[in-house]
Motif scaffolding. Structure first.
Motif, PDB file in Angstrom:
ATOM      1  N   VAL A 149      44.277  40.890  42.739  1.00 22.70           N
ATOM      2  CA  VAL A 149      43.528  42.030  42.191  1.00 22.70           C
ATOM      3  C   VAL A 149      44.418  43.274  42.151  1.00 22.70           C
ATOM      4  O   VAL A 149      44.422  44.015  41.154  1.00 22.70           O
ATOM      5  CB  VAL A 149      42.242  42.290  43.007  1.00 22.70           C
ATOM      6  CG1 VAL A 149      41.606  43.611  42.608  1.00 22.70           C
ATOM      7  CG2 VAL A 149      41.238  41.148  42.800  1.00 22.70           C
ATOM      8  N   LEU A 150      45.208  43.509  43.187  1.00 25.06           N
ATOM      9  CA  LEU A 150      46.119  44.669  43.177  1.00 25.06           C
ATOM     10  C   LEU A 150      47.213  44.504  42.127  1.00 25.06           C
ATOM     11  O   LEU A 150      47.615  45.470  41.484  1.00 25.06           O
ATOM     12  CB  LEU A 150      46.758  44.865  44.561  1.00 25.06           C
ATOM     13  CG  LEU A 150      45.929  45.587  45.621  1.00 25.06           C
ATOM     14  CD1 LEU A 150      46.775  45.895  46.838  1.00 25.06           C
ATOM     15  CD2 LEU A 150      45.310  46.877  45.083  1.00 25.06           C
ATOM     16  N   GLN A 151      47.692  43.279  41.951  1.00 29.40           N
ATOM     17  CA  GLN A 151      48.699  43.043  40.905  1.00 29.40           C
ATOM     18  C   GLN A 151      48.126  43.363  39.526  1.00 29.40           C
ATOM     19  O   GLN A 151      48.794  43.954  38.678  1.00 29.40           O
ATOM     20  CB  GLN A 151      49.197  41.590  40.956  1.00 29.40           C
ATOM     21  CG  GLN A 151      50.149  41.328  42.104  1.00 29.40           C
ATOM     22  CD  GLN A 151      50.448  39.855  42.297  1.00 29.40           C
ATOM     23  OE1 GLN A 151      49.637  38.985  41.958  1.00 29.40           O
ATOM     24  NE2 GLN A 151      51.608  39.560  42.866  1.00 29.40           N
ATOM     25  N   ALA A 152      46.883  42.972  39.305  1.00 33.96           N
ATOM     26  CA  ALA A 152      46.223  43.276  38.032  1.00 33.96           C
ATOM     27  C   ALA A 152      45.995  44.780  37.903  1.00 33.96           C
ATOM     28  O   ALA A 152      46.188  45.363  36.831  1.00 33.96           O
ATOM     29  CB  ALA A 152      44.903  42.519  37.933  1.00 33.96           C
ATOM     30  N   ALA A 153      45.616  45.428  39.018  1.00 34.17           N
ATOM     31  CA  ALA A 153      45.371  46.873  39.000  1.00 34.17           C
ATOM     32  C   ALA A 153      46.642  47.652  38.696  1.00 34.17           C
ATOM     33  O   ALA A 153      46.593  48.727  38.094  1.00 34.17           O
ATOM     34  CB  ALA A 153      44.796  47.321  40.345  1.00 34.17           C
ATOM     35  N   ALA A 160      36.055  46.733  34.878  1.00 34.88           N
ATOM     36  CA  ALA A 160      35.606  45.724  33.905  1.00 34.88           C
ATOM     37  C   ALA A 160      36.802  44.992  33.292  1.00 34.88           C
ATOM     38  O   ALA A 160      36.764  43.773  33.099  1.00 34.88           O
ATOM     39  CB  ALA A 160      34.776  46.389  32.816  1.00 34.88           C
ATOM     40  N   ASP A 161      37.872  45.738  32.988  1.00 35.92           N
ATOM     41  CA  ASP A 161      39.083  45.124  32.431  1.00 35.92           C
ATOM     42  C   ASP A 161      39.685  44.126  33.423  1.00 35.92           C
ATOM     43  O   ASP A 161      40.090  43.021  33.052  1.00 35.92           O
ATOM     44  CB  ASP A 161      40.141  46.188  32.106  1.00 35.92           C
ATOM     45  CG  ASP A 161      39.711  47.119  30.990  1.00 35.92           C
ATOM     46  OD1 ASP A 161      38.910  46.677  30.138  1.00 35.92           O
ATOM     47  OD2 ASP A 161      40.163  48.280  30.977  1.00 35.92           O
ATOM     48  N   PHE A 167      38.855  36.750  35.515  1.00 37.51           N
ATOM     49  CA  PHE A 167      37.695  35.846  35.454  1.00 37.51           C
ATOM     50  C   PHE A 167      36.834  35.976  36.718  1.00 37.51           C
ATOM     51  O   PHE A 167      36.420  34.986  37.325  1.00 37.51           O
ATOM     52  CB  PHE A 167      38.148  34.383  35.265  1.00 37.51           C
ATOM     53  CG  PHE A 167      39.003  34.194  34.043  1.00 37.51           C
ATOM     54  CD1 PHE A 167      38.443  34.195  32.770  1.00 37.51           C
ATOM     55  CD2 PHE A 167      40.381  34.043  34.163  1.00 37.51           C
ATOM     56  CE1 PHE A 167      39.228  34.027  31.643  1.00 37.51           C
ATOM     57  CE2 PHE A 167      41.179  33.884  33.043  1.00 37.51           C
ATOM     58  CZ  PHE A 167      40.609  33.877  31.777  1.00 37.51           C
ATOM     59  N   LEU A 168      36.600  37.224  37.122  1.00 41.49           N
ATOM     60  CA  LEU A 168      35.761  37.518  38.280  1.00 41.49           C
ATOM     61  C   LEU A 168      34.656  38.480  37.856  1.00 41.49           C
ATOM     62  O   LEU A 168      34.751  39.118  36.821  1.00 41.49           O
ATOM     63  CB  LEU A 168      36.587  38.183  39.396  1.00 41.49           C
ATOM     64  CG  LEU A 168      37.723  37.370  40.014  1.00 41.49           C
ATOM     65  CD1 LEU A 168      38.561  38.259  40.929  1.00 41.49           C
ATOM     66  CD2 LEU A 168      37.181  36.184  40.790  1.00 41.49           C
ATOM     67  N   SER A 169      33.634  38.605  38.701  1.00 42.47           N
ATOM     68  CA  SER A 169      32.592  39.596  38.404  1.00 42.47           C
ATOM     69  C   SER A 169      33.106  40.986  38.797  1.00 42.47           C
ATOM     70  O   SER A 169      34.030  41.104  39.622  1.00 42.47           O
ATOM     71  CB  SER A 169      31.316  39.287  39.196  1.00 42.47           C
ATOM     72  OG  SER A 169      31.512  39.596  40.572  1.00 42.47           O
ATOM     73  N   ASN A 175      34.848  44.729  45.462  1.00 38.24           N
ATOM     74  CA  ASN A 175      34.934  44.342  46.872  1.00 38.24           C
ATOM     75  C   ASN A 175      36.381  44.103  47.299  1.00 38.24           C
ATOM     76  O   ASN A 175      36.812  44.530  48.372  1.00 38.24           O
ATOM     77  CB  ASN A 175      34.111  43.068  47.147  1.00 38.24           C
ATOM     78  CG  ASN A 175      32.621  43.333  47.103  1.00 38.24           C
ATOM     79  OD1 ASN A 175      32.185  44.483  47.210  1.00 38.24           O
ATOM     80  ND2 ASN A 175      31.833  42.285  46.923  1.00 38.24           N
ATOM     81  N   HIS A 176      37.139  43.393  46.452  1.00 37.49           N
ATOM     82  CA  HIS A 176      38.546  43.108  46.772  1.00 37.49           C
ATOM     83  C   HIS A 176      39.375  44.385  46.779  1.00 37.49           C
ATOM     84  O   HIS A 176      40.249  44.567  47.637  1.00 37.49           O
ATOM     85  CB  HIS A 176      39.136  42.103  45.775  1.00 37.49           C
ATOM     86  CG  HIS A 176      38.641  40.699  45.980  1.00 37.49           C
ATOM     87  ND1 HIS A 176      38.603  40.091  47.215  1.00 37.49           N
ATOM     88  CD2 HIS A 176      38.179  39.778  45.096  1.00 37.49           C
ATOM     89  CE1 HIS A 176      38.128  38.854  47.087  1.00 37.49           C
ATOM     90  NE2 HIS A 176      37.860  38.651  45.809  1.00 37.49           N
TER      91      HIS A 176
END
Length: 202
Positions: A149-153, A160-161, A167-169, A175-176
């Motif tokens: 999640v941090l890598q994506a951030a 939402a992006d 592929f998560l809610s 939460n992550h």
């Protein structure tokens, strides 16, 4: 006996300087140079190096992931990770991926040449200051999913992006992110990313 060396670094100037430096040694021969991590395995298959000098931050595939792929495909090839960033997390992840050496780019030329010879002999070579820092900082506190999640951030975008990309809610992503901020001590998600990057956890 000549030690066959491959250079993997996205900076052409660095590759050229390393190749020139290593060519001064009678027992070393540079057999290949690549500028992206996703070309490492194919180039190694074609040129059969004994030792690969691997940068960490490269396009296509980072050097730590490329190290794991190379060791899986050609386990006899030794890897020395050579990086500008002496981050303890990089050291731990690099060794877990199968690297047998880890040096920073400001290592003196004689030290780099010595590292190549030693890993070729089957020894492990690790920058001593980095090894000490790694012991102090310990392992990454982030779970695999929090790391993702941090890598994506790091690439930006709304919650939402990120949710769509992973592929998560949206709730799960929040939460992550919240857990990662708590574990890193970051004030917000950008801060958490910066702290995780500084420690080599991403």
């Amino acid at each position: 006996m000549t030690i066959r060396v491959m250079l993997a670094d996205d900076q052409a100037l660095v590759r050229g300087a390393l190749a020139a430096l290593l060519s001064l040694e009678e027992d070393l021969e540079v057999v290949a140079e690549v500028g992206s991590g996703d070309r490492v395995v194919d180039a190694a298959r074609h040129t059969q190096p004994d030792v690969v000098l691997m940068d960490v931050e490269m396009p296509g595939m980072d050097g730590i992931t490329a190290t794991g792929a190379l060791r899986a495909a050609l386990p006899e090839v030794r890897v020395v990770i050579v990086t500008t960033f002496g981050r303890p997390g990089y050291l731990r992840r690099g060794l877990q991926a199968g690297a047998t050496g880890f040096v920073v780019k400001d290592t003196p030329a004689a030290g780099l040449v010595d590292a190549i010879r030693r890993v070729h002999q089957g020894l492990r070579v690790v920058d001593p200051a980095l090894a000490a820092d790694s012991l102090v900082s310990g392992e990454s506190p982030l779970t695999k999913r929090e790391t993702e999640v941090l890598q994506a951030a790091r690439e930006g975008g709304t919650v939402a992006d990120l949710a769509k990309r992973l592929f998560l809610s949206e709730g799960t992503v929040r939460n992550h992110l919240s857990a990662a901020m708590g574990k890193t001590g970051g004030r917000n998600r950008a801060d958490a990313v910066a702290i995780a990057e500084r420690n080599g956890w991403l």
